[in-house]
Design a protein around this motif. Structure first.
Motif, mmCIF file in Angstrom:
data_model
loop_
_atom_site.group_PDB
_atom_site.id
_atom_site.type_symbol
_atom_site.label_atom_id
_atom_site.label_comp_id
_atom_site.label_asym_id
_atom_site.label_seq_id
_atom_site.Cartn_x
_atom_site.Cartn_y
_atom_site.Cartn_z
ATOM 1 N N GLY A 52 0.819 -1.207 0.000
ATOM 2 C CA GLY A 52 0.000 0.000 0.000
ATOM 3 C C GLY A 52 0.853 1.257 0.000
ATOM 4 N N GLN A 53 0.494 2.159 -0.899
ATOM 5 C CA GLN A 53 1.153 3.456 -0.843
ATOM 6 C C GLN A 53 0.266 4.376 -0.026
ATOM 7 N N ALA A 54 0.705 4.691 1.155
ATOM 8 C CA ALA A 54 -0.115 5.516 2.034
ATOM 9 C C ALA A 54 0.784 6.191 3.052
ATOM 10 N N ALA A 55 0.509 7.449 3.304
ATOM 11 C CA ALA A 55 1.316 8.203 4.263
ATOM 12 C C ALA A 55 0.550 8.357 5.571
ATOM 13 N N THR A 56 1.203 8.935 6.537
ATOM 14 C CA THR A 56 0.568 9.233 7.816
ATOM 15 C C THR A 56 -0.673 10.094 7.586
ATOM 16 N N SER A 192 4.129 2.120 2.514
ATOM 17 C CA SER A 192 5.212 3.049 2.251
ATOM 18 C C SER A 192 4.605 4.321 1.654
ATOM 19 N N ALA A 193 5.177 5.475 2.027
ATOM 20 C CA ALA A 193 4.641 6.728 1.474
ATOM 21 C C ALA A 193 5.059 6.885 0.020
ATOM 22 N N THR A 194 6.228 6.345 -0.315
ATOM 23 C CA THR A 194 6.714 6.422 -1.696
ATOM 24 C C THR A 194 7.080 5.008 -2.137
ATOM 25 N N LEU A 195 7.107 4.792 -3.447
ATOM 26 C CA LEU A 195 7.425 3.453 -3.943
ATOM 27 C C LEU A 195 8.630 3.492 -4.890
#
Ligand code: AMP
Length: 558
Positions: A52-56, A192-195
Motif C-alpha cells: 500500500g502506498q499511504a502516508a501518515t 510506504s509513502a513512496t514506492l
C-alpha cells in the motif's frame, strides 16, 4: 439520514470486523472507515499480501492492525508473537503499539513495543511471559533474534510500516534477516509513502502476489473548480486548538464548518471553541435526527457561526451561508478533501478552505495538490501581533461606521465636559481603548511555534553504509539543531537559511523544517552535516546577534 450510535460503525461492520473491534472503534468515536481502510481491510482479512502506498494521516495503522486483531484466538495463545510489525523509529513503535492497544482492548491483546534505548531487561521479561504482537525497530528486533529472546516461528503476519523510511535509515539488511526468521507461509503487508525501485525490489522478494493500493492518485473531479481560496497551516498537535482559534479570529468567518476525524474530537473541539467565545455547535453520527435538525437551524439563523462535524454527519448537508471549510486534520484522502471543500465557493461566491496539518502529515497536502492540480500555499499561523493588528483594523472600521451614523448626540453629555478638560485626541484614544477592551477580544498570548515545511524531499542517504541510528536523527536522516535566537530577535526562516548556507556551504535545499519560537528556533539539517554546521556557526552572528547553536536536546515529534 438517521444515524444511531450503532449505525455509526456499520461501515466497519460491513467490512466483516468482529464485535469486540466494533465496540472499541465506537468507543474511540470513529464513524466510518477511511478510504484505505475500506480497501485494505477486506483483502487483509482474506490473508492476501498487500502493498500500500499511504502516508501518515490516511488511517493506515488501523488498516493493518484491525485485520491482525481480528484473528486473535479467544482462548490460549502462544508465547511467541502471531504478528510482527517493523517500523523505522522508536516514536512510531510506541504509536503503533498504542493503536493496537486501543483497538484490541476488548480482546486483551498483548502488545510489546521493542526499540533501542529502552532497557532490554524489561523487553526480555515481557517476551518470556508471552506476547501477541511485537512492534519493533529492525535493529532491536535483530538484537533479540541474536539473543534468541524473540521467536518468530509462529508469526502469521508481518507488517513493514513506513518501509521507505526504514530503507533510508539503512535497515534493509536487518529486515531481510528478520524476514528469513519468519515462516514462509506468513502474510506480508508493506506500507510506504513512496514506492521507489528499492521498495519494489523488497516487495518482489518477500511479498506473494500482493494486491496494490495507492492512495492519493485520484484525478481532480471533472467540472469547474470552485472559487476557493485555499491555505494550509503546519501546526504541532499540542498547539492545534490554539492555532485554529487564532486563524478563525483573523478570518472572522460568517459561517464555517470545521471537520474532525472522530466524534470524540468533535465534542472536545466544540467545548474548546465555545470556551474561546465562539458560538460552536457539534454535529456527529451519535446524535439523533432531532438534535441534528436543531443544530442546523441554529447555523441557518446565524445563532451559531461554527459547525464542528464529522464527515458522516455532514454528508448531504447543504448550507447556503457557508463561507469557510476548515479541516482540523489533514483529510484521510484527497477525495475527502475535494468533497469537503466543494461545500463552499458555489454560485460564484468566493469560499475559503483552511487545512491544519501536523508536520508529519505534509505528504498528504502534497498528495491533495497533485490530485486537484491546485496549489495549497502553506501559511504561518497568525502571531499575537497579527491578531492585534487585525482587531484594531476591525475596531477602526466599526468606528468609521459609527461616525457615519448620526445617533451620537446623546453621548455629548460624556464627551463635551471631558473635551474641555482634556486634549480631544487623548480623549479619543481613551474611548478607543475602552471599546477595544470591551470587544471581548480574548487576550491570547500563547506561543505557537512557526513551522516551515520542507520545500523539497529531504536528501536521501546514498552511502552504502548505515547512518547512525542512535541520537536524534529523524527517520529521513535529518538532525534538529537548536538556535538560541527566535522571533523576539526578529529572526525569520530566511535569516536562518542564509546563516547556515553562508557559513557551512550547505545548500538551502538541504535544510529541512524550521520552527521559530519567541526565544529560540529549531532547524532540521542532514544528520551527516549537523556537526559541521554547528562548528561553522560557532562565534558567528545572525541579524547582528550572537547565536548559540547545538543539537536539540529533545527528540523530534516523530
Ligand atoms: P494513521 O494514518 O494511521 O497515522 O492515522 C491517522 C489518525 O487517524 C490517527 O489519529 C487515527 O487514530 C485516526 N483514524 C484512523 N482511522 C480512523 C477512522 N476510521 N475514523 C477516524 N479516525 C481515524
Amino acid at each position: 439520514m438517521v444515524l444511531s450510535t450503532d449505525g455509526a460503525v456499520s461501515g466497519f461492520a460491513d467490512l466483516g470486523l468482529r464485535p469486540e473491534l466494533l465496540q472499541a472503534l465506537s468507543g474511540l468515536g470513529y464513524e466510518e472507515p477511511t478510504p484505505i481502510q475500506r480497501e485494505a481491510i477486506p483483502l487483509l482479512l482474506q490473508r492476501r499480501d498487500l502493498m500500500g502506498q499511504a502516508a501518515t494521516g490516511t488511517g493506515k495503522t488501523a488498516a493493518f492492525a484491525l485485520p491482525v486483531l481480528q484473528r486473535m484466538p479467544d482462548g490460549d495463545r502462544g508465547v511467541g508473537p502471531a504478528a510482527l510489525v517493523l517500523v523505522p523509529t522508536r516514536e512510531l513503535a510506541m504509536q503503533v503499539s498504542q493503536a493496537f492497544h486501543r483497538y484490541g482492548r476488548e480482546l486483551g491483546v498483548r502488545v510489546l513495543p521493542i526499540y533501542g534505548g529502552q532497557p532490554i531487561g524489561r523487553q526480555l521479561q515481557a517476551l518470556r511471559r508471552g506476547v501477541d504482537v511485537v512492534v519493533a525497530t529492525p535493529g532491536r528486533a535483530l538484537d533479540h533474534l541474536a539473543r534468541e529472546s524473540l521467536h518468530l516461528e509462529d508469526v502469521e503476519a508481518v507488517v513493514l510500516d513506513e518501509a521507505d523510511e526504514m530503507l533510508d535509515m539503512g535497515f534493509i539488511e536487518d529486515i531481510e534477516v528478520i524476514l528469513q526468521a519468519t515462516p514462509g507461509e506468513r502474510q506480508t503487508v508493506l506500507f510506504s509513502a513512496t514506492l521507489p525501485p528499492r521498495i519494489e525490489g523488497l516487495a518482489g522478494r518477500h511479498l506473494r502476489d500482493p494486491v496494490r493500493i495507492q492512495m492519493g492518485r485520484e484525478a481532480a473531479p471533472p467540472g469547474e473548480a470552485p472559487l476557493v481560496r485555499q491555505s494550509a497551516y503546519m501546526v504541532a498537535r499540542p498547539h492545534k486548538a490554539a492555532a485554529l482559534g487564532r486563524v478563525l479570529d483573523v478570518e472572522a468567518p460568517a459561517a464555517a464548518i470545521v471537520f474532525c476525524r472522530t466524534r470524540n474530537e468533535v465534542d472536545e473541539l466544540t467545548e474548546i471553541l465555545n470556551g474561546r467565545g465562539y458560538r460552536a455547535e457539534a454535529l456527529h453520527g451519535g446524535m439523533s435526527q432531532e438534535q441534528r435538525d436543531r443544530v442546523m437551524g441554529r447555523l441557518r439563523s446565524g445563532t451559531a457561526e461554527l459547525l464542528i462535524a464529522t464527515d458522516v454527519a455532514a454528508r448531504g448537508l447543504d448550507i447556503e451561508q457557508l463561507t469557510h471549510v476548515v479541516n482540523y486534520n489533514a483529510p484521510s484522502a484527497p477525495d475527502t478533501y475535494v468533497h469537503r471543500v466543494g461545500r463552499v465557493g458555489r454560485a460564484g461566491r468566493e469560499g475559503v478552505a483552511i487545512t491544519l496539518a501536523e508536520p508529519r502529515e505534509h505528504r498528504m497536502i502534497k498528495a491533495i495538490e497533485r490530485a486537484t492540480n491546485q496549489q495549497i500555499p502553506v501559511q504561518q499561523v497568525p502571531t499575537v501581533a497579527d491578531l492585534r493588528t487585525r482587531r484594531l483594523e476591525m475596531l477602526r472600521a466599526a468606528l468609521e461606521e459609527s461616525l457615519m451614523e448620526d445617533d451620537l448626540d446623546h453621548f455629548r453629555v460624556v464627551a463635551e465636559p471631558l473635551a474641555e478638560e482634556f486634549d480631544v485626541m487623548e480623549l479619543a484614544l481613551a474611548a478607543v481603548k475602552l471599546a477595544y477592551e470591551s470587544s471581548g477580544a480574548v487576550t491570547d498570548e500563547e506561543e505557537i511555534p512557526q513551522i516551515t515545511p520542507r520545500l523539497e524531499q529531504p536528501p536521501r542517504s546514498r552511502r552504502g553504509g548505515r547512518p547512525p541510528r542512535r541520537g536524534r536523527s529523524s527517520p529521513s536522516g535529518m538532525a534538529r539543531l537548536f538556535f538560541s535566537l527566535g522571533r523576539g530577535a526578529g529572526i525569520r526562516p530566511q535569516d536562518l537559511v542564509g546563516a547556515i548556507a553562508g557559513e557551512s556551504g550547505l545548500s538551502g535545499r538541504d535544510i529541512g523544517a524550521i520552527q521559530i519560537a519567541d526565544r529560540f528556533s529549531l532547524v532540521e539539517v542532514p544528520e551527516s552535516a549537523a556537526d559541521h554546521v554547528i562548528a561553522a556557526l560557532r562565534g558567528s552572528t545572525i541579524k547582528g546577534r550572537k547565536a548559540t547553536v547545538r543539537r536539540e536536546r529533545y527528540p523530534s515529534d516523530r
